[in-house]
Write a protein that holds these residues in place. Sequence first.
Motif, short mmCIF file in Angstrom:
data_model
loop_
_atom_site.label_atom_id
_atom_site.label_comp_id
_atom_site.label_asym_id
_atom_site.label_seq_id
_atom_site.Cartn_x
_atom_site.Cartn_y
_atom_site.Cartn_z
N GLY A 110 0.83 -1.20 0.00
CA GLY A 110 0.00 0.00 0.00
C GLY A 110 0.86 1.24 0.00
N ARG A 111 0.26 2.32 -0.49
CA ARG A 111 1.02 3.56 -0.57
C ARG A 111 1.03 4.31 0.75
NH1 ARG A 111 -2.84 6.67 -4.99
NH2 ARG A 111 -4.46 7.42 -3.58
N ASP A 112 2.09 5.05 0.98
CA ASP A 112 2.24 5.85 2.19
C ASP A 112 1.51 7.17 1.99
OD1 ASP A 112 3.04 7.40 4.33
OD2 ASP A 112 5.13 6.75 4.27
N GLU A 113 0.27 7.23 2.46
CA GLU A 113 -0.55 8.41 2.25
C GLU A 113 0.02 9.64 2.95
OE1 GLU A 113 -2.95 8.51 0.22
OE2 GLU A 113 -3.74 6.48 0.00
N PHE A 123 3.88 7.51 -5.29
CA PHE A 123 3.86 7.39 -3.84
C PHE A 123 4.94 6.41 -3.40
CE2 PHE A 123 -0.43 9.01 -4.37
CZ PHE A 123 -0.69 9.68 -3.19
N PRO A 124 5.52 6.62 -2.23
CA PRO A 124 6.34 5.54 -1.65
C PRO A 124 5.43 4.38 -1.25
CG PRO A 124 6.17 7.40 -0.11
CD PRO A 124 5.52 7.83 -1.39
N ILE A 125 5.88 3.16 -1.50
CA ILE A 125 5.05 1.98 -1.27
C ILE A 125 5.67 1.12 -0.18
CG2 ILE A 125 4.05 -0.08 -2.32
CD1 ILE A 125 2.97 2.59 -3.42
N THR A 150 -2.12 5.71 -9.44
CA THR A 150 -0.84 6.24 -9.93
C THR A 150 0.02 5.16 -10.56
OG1 THR A 150 0.38 5.87 -7.86
CG2 THR A 150 -0.88 7.93 -8.05
N GLY A 151 -0.27 3.90 -10.23
CA GLY A 151 0.56 2.79 -10.71
C GLY A 151 1.72 2.47 -9.79
N SER A 152 1.92 3.26 -8.74
CA SER A 152 3.05 3.05 -7.83
C SER A 152 2.97 1.69 -7.15
CB SER A 152 3.09 4.16 -6.77
OG SER A 152 3.13 5.44 -7.35
N THR A 153 1.79 1.36 -6.61
CA THR A 153 1.63 0.07 -5.93
C THR A 153 1.79 -1.08 -6.90
OG1 THR A 153 0.14 1.04 -4.28
CG2 THR A 153 0.06 -1.36 -4.57
N MET A 154 1.15 -0.97 -8.07
CA MET A 154 1.20 -2.07 -9.03
C MET A 154 2.62 -2.32 -9.52
SD MET A 154 -0.27 -4.55 -10.46
CE MET A 154 -1.96 -4.22 -9.95
N CYS A 155 3.40 -1.28 -9.77
CA CYS A 155 4.77 -1.48 -10.23
C CYS A 155 5.60 -2.17 -9.16
CB CYS A 155 5.40 -0.14 -10.61
SG CYS A 155 4.80 0.53 -12.17
N THR A 156 5.39 -1.82 -7.90
CA THR A 156 6.09 -2.48 -6.80
C THR A 156 5.69 -3.95 -6.71
OG1 THR A 156 6.20 -0.40 -5.56
CG2 THR A 156 6.52 -2.43 -4.32
N TYR A 209 -6.22 10.25 -6.05
CA TYR A 209 -7.42 9.42 -6.09
C TYR A 209 -8.04 9.47 -7.49
CZ TYR A 209 -7.07 9.49 -1.00
OH TYR A 209 -6.62 9.36 0.29
N ILE A 210 -8.59 8.34 -7.90
CA ILE A 210 -9.18 8.24 -9.23
C ILE A 210 -10.52 8.97 -9.27
CG2 ILE A 210 -10.01 6.67 -11.02
CD1 ILE A 210 -8.21 4.50 -9.82
N ILE A 211 -10.70 9.80 -10.30
CA ILE A 211 -11.95 10.52 -10.51
C ILE A 211 -12.56 10.06 -11.84
CG2 ILE A 211 -13.01 12.80 -10.76
CD1 ILE A 211 -11.81 12.31 -8.01
N PRO A 212 -13.83 9.60 -11.88
CA PRO A 212 -14.81 9.55 -10.79
C PRO A 212 -14.59 8.41 -9.80
CG PRO A 212 -15.80 8.72 -12.80
CD PRO A 212 -14.45 9.24 -13.19
#
Length: 225
Positions: A110-113, A123-125, A150-156, A209-212
């Motif tokens: 998970g990303r570091d909110e 995001f840092p994951i 953002t794809g950050s989590t998925m790339c990790t 965050y994804i919109i919508p």
Amino acid sequence: MPIEDRDDAYVITHALAKDTLSKLRDKHTEQVAFRKGLVKLGRIAGYEVIDGAMDTEYVSIETPLTETTGERVKGLDDVVIINVLRAATPFVEGLLKAFPRAKQGVISAGRDEEAGMNEEGEFPITVDYVKLPDIREDDTVIVADPMLATGSTMCTVLDAVLDDQPDPENLFVLSAVSAPDGLLRVSEEFPEADLLTVSIDDHLDENGYIIPGLGDAGDRAFRTN
């Protein structure tokens, strides 16, 4: 056509998938219905993967009356499903209805909110737990996460999945909703992956965050908000 090529991703256009996603988007959809919706969407997506990416073979069948020729799907025993905890759990439950004999892996990432999104939109994951089966060259690997932002989590996650493993025959990144930024990032870093989603949403807001979007899929599914 149930799956359309949109350059950066393949979009599942099945009418039931779109209907289910619309119910998931609705803020009035309560927890039980939301979880059931993710399960249903995972099942539909699994069937679309089978129809669009897996081969069939002719087999001889003896019916109660005669012999005939039928078709069976090849490779159903060679499927690996990776559950990106926690929001993907009901999504994966649906996938397992399509692939009941699949091997399963789990990654808690998970990303570091609090750290926030940097200027590059990443995001840092934090990865807390990884348990993966061995992957073979003839496997179909499905990495499932309802939200690709953002794809950050998925790339990790993909780094962990492919580390010291052979390249699988098919590699799918499966999501319910995706943001253009995340699709671009994952496709650039992992061009061998086919990105499969039910919707490419408009954009990310300033908080990533994804919109919508759907809101926080994990909170909505597990009532932790």
